[in-house]
Design a protein around this motif. Structure first.
Motif, PDB file in Angstrom:
ATOM      1  N   LEU A  12       0.644  -1.221  -0.048  1.00  0.00           N
ATOM      2  CA  LEU A  12       0.009  -0.090  -0.142  1.00  0.00           C
ATOM      3  C   LEU A  12       0.913   1.045  -0.006  1.00  0.00           C
ATOM      4  CD1 LEU A  12      -2.886  -1.029   2.506  1.00  0.00           C
ATOM      5  CD2 LEU A  12      -2.939  -0.928  -0.087  1.00  0.00           C
ATOM      6  N   LEU A  22       1.914   1.848  -3.361  1.00  0.00           N
ATOM      7  CA  LEU A  22       0.816   2.233  -4.304  1.00  0.00           C
ATOM      8  C   LEU A  22       0.490   3.821  -4.056  1.00  0.00           C
ATOM      9  CD1 LEU A  22      -2.155   2.484  -5.680  1.00  0.00           C
ATOM     10  CD2 LEU A  22      -3.086   1.441  -3.486  1.00  0.00           C
ATOM     11  N   THR A  77       0.259  -6.510  -4.424  1.00  0.00           N
ATOM     12  CA  THR A  77      -0.838  -6.060  -3.591  1.00  0.00           C
ATOM     13  C   THR A  77      -1.119  -4.303  -4.153  1.00  0.00           C
ATOM     14  OG1 THR A  77      -0.409  -7.108  -1.686  1.00  0.00           O
ATOM     15  CG2 THR A  77      -1.324  -5.197  -1.189  1.00  0.00           C
ATOM     16  N   LEU A  83      -3.095  -4.451  -7.308  1.00  0.00           N
ATOM     17  CA  LEU A  83      -4.535  -4.607  -6.921  1.00  0.00           C
ATOM     18  C   LEU A  83      -5.237  -3.277  -6.719  1.00  0.00           C
ATOM     19  CD1 LEU A  83      -5.163  -7.584  -4.601  1.00  0.00           C
ATOM     20  CD2 LEU A  83      -6.210  -7.249  -6.958  1.00  0.00           C
ATOM     21  N   GLY A  84      -4.430  -2.388  -5.713  1.00  0.00           N
ATOM     22  CA  GLY A  84      -4.989  -1.310  -5.146  1.00  0.00           C
ATOM     23  C   GLY A  84      -4.999   0.027  -6.267  1.00  0.00           C
ATOM     24  N   ALA A 135      -5.760  -9.982   0.197  1.00  0.00           N
ATOM     25  CA  ALA A 135      -5.210  -8.909  -0.606  1.00  0.00           C
ATOM     26  C   ALA A 135      -6.202  -8.128  -1.247  1.00  0.00           C
ATOM     27  CB  ALA A 135      -4.291  -9.307  -1.617  1.00  0.00           C
ATOM     28  N   GLN A 178      -7.612  -5.998   1.788  1.00  0.00           N
ATOM     29  CA  GLN A 178      -6.574  -4.939   1.951  1.00  0.00           C
ATOM     30  C   GLN A 178      -6.888  -3.704   1.029  1.00  0.00           C
ATOM     31  OE1 GLN A 178      -5.394  -4.532   4.683  1.00  0.00           O
ATOM     32  NE2 GLN A 178      -5.466  -6.494   5.659  1.00  0.00           N
ATOM     33  N   ALA A 179      -6.845  -4.228  -0.472  1.00  0.00           N
ATOM     34  CA  ALA A 179      -6.784  -3.372  -1.326  1.00  0.00           C
ATOM     35  C   ALA A 179      -7.983  -2.204  -1.454  1.00  0.00           C
ATOM     36  CB  ALA A 179      -6.797  -3.971  -2.730  1.00  0.00           C
ATOM     37  N   THR A 231     -15.103  -4.408  -7.133  1.00  0.00           N
ATOM     38  CA  THR A 231     -14.370  -5.538  -6.698  1.00  0.00           C
ATOM     39  C   THR A 231     -15.388  -6.546  -6.960  1.00  0.00           C
ATOM     40  OG1 THR A 231     -12.678  -4.548  -5.035  1.00  0.00           O
ATOM     41  CG2 THR A 231     -13.497  -7.063  -5.211  1.00  0.00           C
TER      42      THR A 231
END
Length: 339
Positions: A24, A27, A87, A90-91, A109, A112-113, A118
């Motif tokens: 993250l 990200l 990860t 994904l975000g 994951a 968390q993202a 989704t």
């Protein structure tokens, strides 16, 4: 010993948290401009968890999407571990497409993202409990307390309580009818995320559903007039397919392809093969064929490939989902004595 195990669990949990945090952080460092995994090409950035989800995204998205899969070709998806970079990826996605309950690392994951769009494919069709191993899959409503009409009525309210559905079989893509239901849901999700191209997503969805309908008919027609209903496979991934076409799946292992069968199970399979006139022990391309070959040798049966389509690689009997499913049909026809 218990203290050491607890210590290891703490280390494992801390490591996962560290990986997520790092992901993250990466990200936030690289996406302050609002970039997605599609880069600057203006396409909708879709991250798919593994091949069946990737196939849907590409077929339905067409030229409007940029699709990346978390599971690389040749990797057994059940065993996937998520890197900090993945990860972060994904975000950054515009849409995340996954199947909850199949890949625990992906489930964590995705949580968390926190990507707005989704899509859990398991919510787009009915999941069933085919057991963790191994035996005939008859009378699911009676054996497992599933009432189809009640489940359908409650679907909108509970949207599948997957915590309670933890034992459900996730291999929905091996039933062309259920896969078509998922495809329709994915089409709607892409249209919602990218309304400017909604008409194209709808058109592509209908084209794909038409191909899946043809595949369903090919299975239905191709498996008529068979000599036996029973097939033996290393990985109990074919419960939905078996139920759809009136077959009996006898799995050496359970839903996890890496689980080892007990001596009692191997003895049962010897007896089942003789009683049901089974001819073939099927193995797959992404997992070891050792147990299948051992059973086949002990029982005098043949071996062949029945691909659960969790990934495509150079050993696959076809270049995409539709081709491999048709190869599976030919192999089943031969094994079951279908004319």
């Amino acid at each position: 010993m218990s203290v050491m195990n607890a210590h290891r669990r703490l280390i494992s949990t801390a490591a996962l948290a560290g990986a997520v945090t790092l992901g993250l952080t990466a990200l936030s460092a690289c996406s302050s401009s609002g970039a997605t995994n599609a880069g600057s090409d203006g396409k909708l950035g879709v991250t798919a968890s593994f091949y069946p989800m990737e196939f849907l995204a590409k077929e339905i998205g067409g030229g409007h999407v940029s699709v990346t899969s978390l599971t690389k070709p040749g990797v057994e998806p059940h065993d996937l571990e998520i890197s900090p970079q993945q990860t972060a990826q994904l975000g950054e996605s515009d849409v995340v497409l996954y199947l909850k309950g199949l890949q625990p690392a992906v489930d964590e994951a995705v949580k968390q993202a926190g990507v707005k769009n989704t899509v859990d494919a398991a919510t787009l069709t009915e999941l069933e409990d085919h057991g963790t191993a191994v035996g005939h899959d008859h009378d699911h409503a009676d054996e497992h307390g599933h009432d189809e009409s009640a489940h359908e009525d409650g679907h909108a309210a509970d949207e599948h309580d997957h915590e309670a559905d933890a034992a459900a079989d996730p291999h929905i893509w091996l039933d062309p009818v259920k896969y078509a239901e998922v495809a329709r849901g994915v089409g709607k999700a892409l249209a919602k995320a990218d309304p400017d191209h909604a008409a194209d997503y709808e058109k592509n969805t209908e084209t794909l559903v038409g191909k899946l309908d043809e595949l369903d008919k090919a299975y239905e027609d191709g498996l008529k007039n068979r000599a036996t209903d029973t097939f033996i496979t290393t990985h109990s991934a074919f419960g939905y397919l078996a139920e759809r076409y009136g077959l009996d799946q006898e799995g050496i292992a359970g839903l996890d392809p890496e689980s080892e069968p007990s001596p009692a199970r191997m003895k049962d399979l010897h007896e089942i093969a003789e009683k049901e006139k089974a001819t073939t022990v099927f193995f797959e391309t992404l997992a070891s064929d050792k147990t299948a070959k051992t059973l086949a040798k002990d029982t005098g049966l043949k071996t062949d490939v029945l691909d659960p389509l969790e990934g495509i690689n150079d050993k696959s009997q076809g270049g995409d989902y539709l081709e491999v499913m048709r190869s599976n049909l030919k192999n089943l026809q031969k094994a079951l004595g279908a004319k």
